[in-house]
Design a protein around this motif. Structure first.
Motif, PDB file in Angstrom:
ATOM      1  N   ALA A  60      15.702 112.649  51.894  1.00  0.00           N
ATOM      2  CA  ALA A  60      14.486 114.034  51.613  1.00  0.00           C
ATOM      3  C   ALA A  60      13.289 113.070  51.407  1.00  0.00           C
ATOM      4  O   ALA A  60      12.159 113.859  51.662  1.00  0.00           O
ATOM      5  N   ALA A  61      12.816 112.403  50.726  1.00  0.00           N
ATOM      6  CA  ALA A  61      12.073 111.178  50.477  1.00  0.00           C
ATOM      7  C   ALA A  61      10.823 111.337  51.271  1.00  0.00           C
ATOM      8  O   ALA A  61       9.382 111.178  50.808  1.00  0.00           O
ATOM      9  N   PRO A  62      11.279 110.740  52.822  1.00  0.00           N
ATOM     10  CA  PRO A  62      10.126 110.783  53.009  1.00  0.00           C
ATOM     11  C   PRO A  62       9.556 112.692  53.678  1.00  0.00           C
ATOM     12  O   PRO A  62       7.951 112.797  53.734  1.00  0.00           O
ATOM     13  N   ASP A  63      10.197 113.288  53.691  1.00  0.00           N
ATOM     14  CA  ASP A  63       9.792 115.117  53.863  1.00  0.00           C
ATOM     15  C   ASP A  63       9.146 115.395  52.975  1.00  0.00           C
ATOM     16  O   ASP A  63       7.961 116.066  52.937  1.00  0.00           O
ATOM     17  N   ASP A  64       9.966 114.812  51.903  1.00  0.00           N
ATOM     18  CA  ASP A  64       8.639 115.053  50.253  1.00  0.00           C
ATOM     19  C   ASP A  64       7.568 114.535  50.350  1.00  0.00           C
ATOM     20  O   ASP A  64       6.252 115.006  49.990  1.00  0.00           O
ATOM     21  N   ALA A  65       7.581 113.083  51.088  1.00  0.00           N
ATOM     22  CA  ALA A  65       6.040 112.527  50.855  1.00  0.00           C
ATOM     23  C   ALA A  65       4.726 113.185  51.787  1.00  0.00           C
ATOM     24  O   ALA A  65       4.486 113.202  51.675  1.00  0.00           O
ATOM     25  N   VAL A 121       8.491 104.998  52.821  1.00  0.00           N
ATOM     26  CA  VAL A 121       7.676 105.730  52.072  1.00  0.00           C
ATOM     27  C   VAL A 121       6.065 105.150  51.033  1.00  0.00           C
ATOM     28  O   VAL A 121       5.120 105.621  51.135  1.00  0.00           O
ATOM     29  N   ALA A 122       6.213 103.785  50.957  1.00  0.00           N
ATOM     30  CA  ALA A 122       5.489 103.311  50.021  1.00  0.00           C
ATOM     31  C   ALA A 122       4.258 103.044  51.000  1.00  0.00           C
ATOM     32  O   ALA A 122       2.835 103.080  50.881  1.00  0.00           O
ATOM     33  N   ARG A 123       4.522 102.508  52.368  1.00  0.00           N
ATOM     34  CA  ARG A 123       4.092 101.939  53.148  1.00  0.00           C
ATOM     35  C   ARG A 123       2.567 103.065  53.548  1.00  0.00           C
ATOM     36  O   ARG A 123       1.483 102.966  53.516  1.00  0.00           O
ATOM     37  N   THR A 124       3.343 104.220  53.834  1.00  0.00           N
ATOM     38  CA  THR A 124       2.754 105.771  54.729  1.00  0.00           C
ATOM     39  C   THR A 124       1.855 106.431  53.599  1.00  0.00           C
ATOM     40  O   THR A 124       0.493 106.385  53.812  1.00  0.00           O
ATOM     41  N   PRO A 176      22.821  95.303  46.753  1.00  0.00           N
ATOM     42  CA  PRO A 176      24.881  94.858  46.957  1.00  0.00           C
ATOM     43  C   PRO A 176      25.125  96.006  47.946  1.00  0.00           C
ATOM     44  O   PRO A 176      26.627  95.564  47.951  1.00  0.00           O
ATOM     45  N   SER A 177      25.093  97.154  48.128  1.00  0.00           N
ATOM     46  CA  SER A 177      25.600  97.491  48.785  1.00  0.00           C
ATOM     47  C   SER A 177      24.880  98.360  50.463  1.00  0.00           C
ATOM     48  O   SER A 177      23.996  98.990  50.880  1.00  0.00           O
ATOM     49  N   LYS A 178      25.372  99.266  51.165  1.00  0.00           N
ATOM     50  CA  LYS A 178      24.491  99.454  52.865  1.00  0.00           C
ATOM     51  C   LYS A 178      23.852 100.375  52.124  1.00  0.00           C
ATOM     52  O   LYS A 178      22.611 100.810  52.818  1.00  0.00           O
ATOM     53  N   GLY A 179      24.743 101.509  51.453  1.00  0.00           N
ATOM     54  CA  GLY A 179      23.776 102.655  50.946  1.00  0.00           C
ATOM     55  C   GLY A 179      22.119 102.398  50.451  1.00  0.00           C
ATOM     56  O   GLY A 179      21.253 103.111  50.580  1.00  0.00           O
ATOM     57  N   LEU A 180      22.583 101.057  49.021  1.00  0.00           N
ATOM     58  CA  LEU A 180      20.788 100.447  48.864  1.00  0.00           C
ATOM     59  C   LEU A 180      19.763  99.601  49.821  1.00  0.00           C
ATOM     60  O   LEU A 180      18.906 100.119  49.345  1.00  0.00           O
ATOM     61  N   MET A 181      20.681  99.199  51.052  1.00  0.00           N
ATOM     62  CA  MET A 181      19.867  99.002  51.852  1.00  0.00           C
ATOM     63  C   MET A 181      18.995  99.887  52.753  1.00  0.00           C
ATOM     64  O   MET A 181      17.427  99.868  53.072  1.00  0.00           O
ATOM     65  N   LEU A 182      19.519 101.210  53.352  1.00  0.00           N
ATOM     66  CA  LEU A 182      19.027 101.575  53.469  1.00  0.00           C
ATOM     67  C   LEU A 182      18.516 103.042  52.760  1.00  0.00           C
ATOM     68  O   LEU A 182      17.164 102.939  53.102  1.00  0.00           O
ATOM     69  N   ALA A 183      18.767 103.097  51.646  1.00  0.00           N
ATOM     70  CA  ALA A 183      17.884 103.361  50.738  1.00  0.00           C
ATOM     71  C   ALA A 183      16.120 102.930  50.541  1.00  0.00           C
ATOM     72  O   ALA A 183      14.773 103.265  50.323  1.00  0.00           O
ATOM     73  N   ALA A 184      16.165 101.254  50.569  1.00  0.00           N
ATOM     74  CA  ALA A 184      15.458 100.275  50.496  1.00  0.00           C
ATOM     75  C   ALA A 184      14.288 100.490  51.925  1.00  0.00           C
ATOM     76  O   ALA A 184      13.058 100.428  51.957  1.00  0.00           O
ATOM     77  N   ALA A 185      14.909 100.443  53.019  1.00  0.00           N
ATOM     78  CA  ALA A 185      14.474 100.716  53.801  1.00  0.00           C
ATOM     79  C   ALA A 185      13.728 101.930  54.020  1.00  0.00           C
ATOM     80  O   ALA A 185      12.271 102.359  54.123  1.00  0.00           O
TER      81      ALA A 185
END
Length: 197
Positions: free
Chosen positions: A124-129, A65-68, A51-60
């Motif tokens: 932070a998520a991809p750096d942590d991964a 991270v999930a694919r990697t 429902p929001s741009k922030g959630l769209m960017l987080a999903a992207a």
């Protein structure tokens, strides 16, 4: 009977549409309208999932991270050779079209997150991964008796993480070839490896 919706698959499809908008038009053009048009869905349908741009960017970023992670975990358990360790770490590098796209999205989102506290998790998520993947490879190699004894795995994780990040940026920018990146990664591992490659 009503059709069941696979919400995870739907979210991934919409996140891929966000990727396409980002790589074609930039993060600033991500909106409910542009992503809905890209995905071929109504704005209302998109808002139901993201429902929001922030959630769209987080999903992207979650999809990056999930694919990697999925590729990384597809390798056989354990690290038996230095070449095996390099193959696992190569999953973190932009060595094909899919991984280049993921890296482009990652960098665009990381840049956008600066100055937007609500996007801290996105940055932070991809750096942590990547850090965790580097740590995992070193721990597996150490458990297999392949590393020199007494190495500080925390410090070695940081060194390897910095190297992988640098290699990824230089590969994406064309400053390094795949062969050069592989050689540099192998040299780094070889200095810590005590068994045959």
């Amino acid at each position: 009977m009503p059709r069941l919706i696979d919400h995870d698959a739907r979210r991934a499809e919409l996140a891929e549409a966000v990727w396409r908008v980002i790589t074609r038009d930039g993060v600033g053009r991500v909106s409910v309208r542009t992503v809905a048009a890209e995905a071929g869905v109504s704005a209302g349908s998109l808002r139901h999932v993201l429902p929001s741009k922030g959630l769209m960017l987080a999903a992207a970023m979650d999809l990056v991270v999930a694919r990697t992670t999925e590729r990384f975990l597809a390798h056989p358990p354990g690290v038996r050779t230095r070449a095996g360790a390099r193959r696992m770490l190569a999953e973190l590098l932009p060595l094909d079209d899919e991984r280049r796209l993921e890296m482009q999205v990652h960098l665009a989102l990381a840049a956008e997150a600066v100055g937007h506290p609500e996007l801290d998790g996105v940055r932070a998520a991809p750096d942590d991964a990547v850090r965790q993947a580097c740590r995992t490879v070193l721990e597996l190699a150490d458990a297999g008796g392949h590393l020199h004894p007494g190495l500080d795995l925390g410090a070695e994780t940081t060194r390897l993480h910095v190297l992988v990040d640098g290699l990824a940026l230089h590969l994406l920018g064309g400053a390094l070839s795949t062969r050069q990146a592989d050689r540099l990664l192998d040299e780094h591992l070889a200095a810590r490896w005590r068994t045959a490659p």
